[in-house]
Scaffold this active site. Structure first.
Site, PDB file in Angstrom:
ATOM      1  CG  ASP A   8      31.836-109.593   9.073  1.00  0.00           C
ATOM      2  OD1 ASP A   8      30.966-109.614   9.969  1.00  0.00           O
ATOM      3  OD2 ASP A   8      31.918-110.448   8.177  1.00  0.00           O
ATOM      4  CG  HIS A  19      30.808-119.620   3.485  1.00  0.00           C
ATOM      5  ND1 HIS A  19      30.656-119.235   2.172  1.00  0.00           N
ATOM      6  CD2 HIS A  19      31.163-118.489   4.158  1.00  0.00           C
ATOM      7  CE1 HIS A  19      30.923-117.954   2.051  1.00  0.00           C
ATOM      8  NE2 HIS A  19      31.230-117.467   3.235  1.00  0.00           N
ATOM      9  CE  LYS A  60      32.162-112.886  11.295  1.00  0.00           C
ATOM     10  NZ  LYS A  60      30.915-113.028  10.542  1.00  0.00           N
ATOM     11  CG  ASN A 113      34.431-111.983   6.213  1.00  0.00           C
ATOM     12  OD1 ASN A 113      35.043-112.559   5.313  1.00  0.00           O
ATOM     13  ND2 ASN A 113      33.177-111.600   6.091  1.00  0.00           N
ATOM     14  CB  SER A 114      34.274-117.047   6.124  1.00  0.00           C
ATOM     15  OG  SER A 114      33.225-117.203   7.024  1.00  0.00           O
ATOM     16  CG  ASP A 143      28.001-112.124  12.699  1.00  0.00           C
ATOM     17  OD1 ASP A 143      28.022-112.320  11.471  1.00  0.00           O
ATOM     18  OD2 ASP A 143      28.141-110.995  13.213  1.00  0.00           O
ATOM     19  CD  GLU A 192      29.783-116.969  10.922  1.00  0.00           C
ATOM     20  OE1 GLU A 192      29.009-116.414  10.106  1.00  0.00           O
ATOM     21  OE2 GLU A 192      30.983-116.675  11.038  1.00  0.00           O
ATOM     22  CB  SER A 203      25.557-109.212   4.235  1.00  0.00           C
ATOM     23  OG  SER A 203      26.933-109.064   4.479  1.00  0.00           O
ATOM     24  N   GLY A 204      26.149-109.685   7.519  1.00  0.00           N
ATOM     25  CA  GLY A 204      26.929-109.141   8.627  1.00  0.00           C
ATOM     26  C   GLY A 204      28.097-108.309   8.131  1.00  0.00           C
ATOM     27  CG  LEU A 205      31.520-108.126   4.514  1.00  0.00           C
ATOM     28  CD1 LEU A 205      32.772-107.835   5.320  1.00  0.00           C
ATOM     29  CD2 LEU A 205      31.880-108.918   3.249  1.00  0.00           C
ATOM     30  NE  ARG A 243      29.021-118.574   7.279  1.00  0.00           N
ATOM     31  CZ  ARG A 243      29.229-117.302   6.999  1.00  0.00           C
ATOM     32  NH1 ARG A 243      28.188-116.483   6.867  1.00  0.00           N
ATOM     33  NH2 ARG A 243      30.441-116.830   6.866  1.00  0.00           N
ATOM     34  CG  ASP A 262      25.792-112.999   8.470  1.00  0.00           C
ATOM     35  OD1 ASP A 262      25.934-113.856   9.355  1.00  0.00           O
ATOM     36  OD2 ASP A 262      26.730-112.476   7.831  1.00  0.00           O
TER      37      ASP A 262
HETATM   38  C1  SPV Z   1      28.216-112.028   5.078  1.00  0.00           C
HETATM   39  O1  SPV Z   1      27.710-111.589   4.058  1.00  0.00           O
HETATM   40  O2  SPV Z   1      28.470-111.327   6.057  1.00  0.00           O
HETATM   41  C2  SPV Z   1      28.600-113.419   5.148  1.00  0.00           C
HETATM   42  C3  SPV Z   1      29.007-114.097   3.965  1.00  0.00           C
HETATM   43  O3  SPV Z   1      28.646-113.945   6.239  1.00  0.00           O
HETATM   44  S1  SPV Z   1      30.708-114.012   3.912  1.00  0.00           S
HETATM   45  O4  SPV Z   1      31.125-112.657   3.962  1.00  0.00           O
HETATM   46  O5  SPV Z   1      31.035-114.674   2.683  1.00  0.00           O
HETATM   47  O6  SPV Z   1      31.256-114.741   5.049  1.00  0.00           O
HETATM   48 MG    MG Z   2      28.733-112.697   7.762  1.00  0.00          MG
END
Ligand code: SPV
Ligand code: MG
Length: 557
Positions: free
Chosen positions: A73, A204, A135, A137-138, A102, A129, A61-63, A173, A100
């Site tokens: 992130d 997502h 980026k 975070n979503s 990004d 994505e 996971s990027g986060l 994504r 991930d």
């Molecule tokens: C991540 O885990 O970094 C993701 C998922 O991209 S989210 O954090 O839900 O965007």
């Molecule tokens: Mg991410």
């Protein structure tokens, strides 16, 4: 809403998936008819834990990688810094990793380079994505701008054209729902990304309810693998994902969040209590850390690859007895295999021996011998352990009594410096004798103790280097003659080892060996005029005879 037509891309791979590669296994997860699950990890350790738990794949996971590095992130960690983390994760595990990626860290050109580098590091797939670099975070803010659809299709194509393994997956994504652009935009983009060659789509959502995800799944109608990340709609029953033919569910951040809770709790308690005693039993043991790091493999490799100098001392450890006084604790294992803070007592002893450069360790087993199964030791069996004494047990290893040898009971723990000192001490047979034996217990008869009377008592002078020899050794010498207690560790020079071997031969010949203890063996050597020297030590050891000793052993470390 209906979406027609959805043409199948002509360049869809038709080759069978290779199940032996990580990329092949991720592709199988994506394309299987079941709903599959992968779990978040953010470094080598958490990746190992995901594999150990039984997951078939990892979400890098990027986060959470960013958070574990202490940054946001927001592409604050460069893609090569992320790549380094991924390399550790990939090396540490055998299950596939979906990264991930990004937004792909730039334009199509950056995606090409990243995909090649991931392939070189054994990463199975990337998810990119359709947002803008850098980026966000979503789950932060509203209405984040989306990438131009055609530009993003170019990235997908570039990724597919750069993969080093046919089964590498590029997952596209869709952020249209998150950025508030609606279902029609999401489906239009889904179609475009699929046609550009994406191996799967990640749809997502940040809604608390799964409705928009379920609607997308129903409209898309399983035209290609769909991946979801139910972080905000976490309480949707998993059965719903199966019914909706979701290919892959990502549990996206729960290892990082779990570790934050655990680390906060333990740090606060240690700060408050000013001790680590209250958390000791609640945190993973140090030996668990070693196990996770794979130390056993390293010690085996050392045996194969490190030079074994023929002159290096070896050790013979007597570990045949049950340890009756430990009662139920030794019902299924000998006392040398009792747990001392997450590791058998014998492992602790072997570690001390290894620490002194002794790699050749022979353990003589008897009671419940199969339990004595450490990977790093040789074993010899005394199958008559219940009818014979220690001298007979040692006799089982008589052939190994050659060259410089440390002889030790299997139930002792002692500090490293004692081994260092006894290895250098003068004499062919040297016993480590605790001059402070009364501090542990002033009663000489409180247990079976090997008490020694020396040619001189222990002195505390700095330059005291007179050689002291054993005058008497026994379980019940006259109280006024006791100078110390043998701690169960002896050093034999090559000549000393031969003398012991010879005496074992004599005792076997005259039939006295069967019931004899080691003390009787030493007494016979003394009677024959063999000199046994004393190395005085001052505490810093223990042996485990009863449950209280076992508890002490836990605090000794
Ligand atoms: C991540 O885990 O970094 C993701 C998922 O991209 S989210 O954090 O839900 O965007
Ligand atoms: Mg991410």
């Amino acid at each position: 809403m209906s979406v027609t037509p959805f043409p199948t891309p002509s360049d869809k791979p038709t080759k069978p998936i290779n199940p032996n590669s990580k990329a092949g296994r991720l592709r199988s997860l994506l394309t299987s008819s079941e709903t599959e699950f992968i779990m978040e990890a953010h470094d080598g350790l958490s990746a190992k834990i995901v594999e150990e738990a039984g997951f078939d794949g990892i979400w890098a996971s990027g986060l959470t990688i960013s958070a574990a590095l202490g940054v946001r992130d927001s592409n604050e960690a460069s893609w090569t810094q992320v790549l380094e983390v991924l390399e550790f994760m990939s090396d540490a595990t055998s299950i596939p990793i979906l990264v991930d990626g990004d937004t792909g860290y730039g334009n199509f050109n950056n995606v090409r380079r990243v995909v090649r580098k991931l392939g070189q590091r054994g990463i199975a797939g990337i998810c990119i994505e359709d947002k803008l670099f850098p980026k966000t975070n979503s789950f932060i803010g509203e209405g984040q701008p989306l990438a131009d659809m055609d530009e993003f299709c170019g990235k997908i194509k570039a990724g597919k054209d750069s993969q080093l393994n046919d089964d590498f997956s590029v997952v596209a994504r869709l952020e249209a729902l998150i950025s508030g652009q609606g279902m029609a935009e999401a489906l239009k983009r889904a179609n475009a990304y699929y046609n550009a060659g994406a191996d799967g789509l990640l749809i997502h959502s940040k809604m608390r309810e799964p409705d928009e995800i379920l609607e997308f799944l129903s409209e898309w109608d399983d035209r290609c693998p769909v991946v979801i990340v139910p972080t905000t709609y976490y309480d949707t029953p998993t059965e719903k994902w199966r019914d909706a033919r979701v290919s892959l569910v990502i549990w996206a951040n729960h290892n990082l969040r779990a570790s934050i809770s655990a680390m906060r709790e333990v740090s606060a308690r240690i700060l408050r209590d000013q001790t680590i005693a209250t958390v000791e039993n609640e945190v993973a043991t140090v030996s668990d850390v070693f196990d996770l790091a794979g130390n056993a493999e390293l010690s085996n490799a050392e045996k194969i690859y490190l030079p074994t100098t023929s002159g290096a001392p070896k050790a013979i450890v007597l570990a045949a007895s049950r340890g009756e006084a430990l009662g139920e604790l030794t019902a299924d294992r000998p006392k040398c295999m009792l747990d001392v803070r997450g590791k058998p007592l014998l492992s602790r002893l072997v570690e001390t021996l290894n620490g002194g450069g002794i790699r050749d360790v022979t353990v003589i087993r008897g009671y419940r011998k199969k339990m004595v199964n450490l990977p790093s030791v040789k074993t010899i069996d005394n199958d008559q352990y219940d009818k014979t004494g220690e001298a007979s047990t040692l006799a089982c290893a008589a052939d190994a009594l050659q060259g410089e040898t440390i002889l030790a009971y299997g139930d002792v723990l002692f500090r490293q410096h004692i081994l260092d000192q006894i290895s250098k001490a003068e004499g062919d047979i040297v016993l480590a004798v605790d001059a402070l034996w009364q501090e542990r217990d002033p009663d000489p008869l409180s247990r079976t103790r090997d008490l020694v009377s020396g040619s001189a008592p222990f002195k505390t002078g700095y330059l005291e280097d007179d050689t002291v020899s054993v005058k008497k050794i026994g379980h019940e010498p006259n109280a006024d003659e006791i100078d110390g207690e043998w701690i169960g560790v002896a050093h034999l020079s090559a000549e000393g080892a031969l003398a012991v071997q010879e005496e074992i031969g004599n005792m076997s010949a005259d039939g006295s060996i069967e019931q004899a203890s080691l003390i009787e063996l030493f007494q016979r050597l003394l009677a024959r005029g063999v000199v046994i020297n004393v190395l005085y030590v001052a505490g810093q050891w223990l042996d485990v005879d009863n449950p209280a000793d076992l508890k002490d052993a836990g605090s000794f470390l």
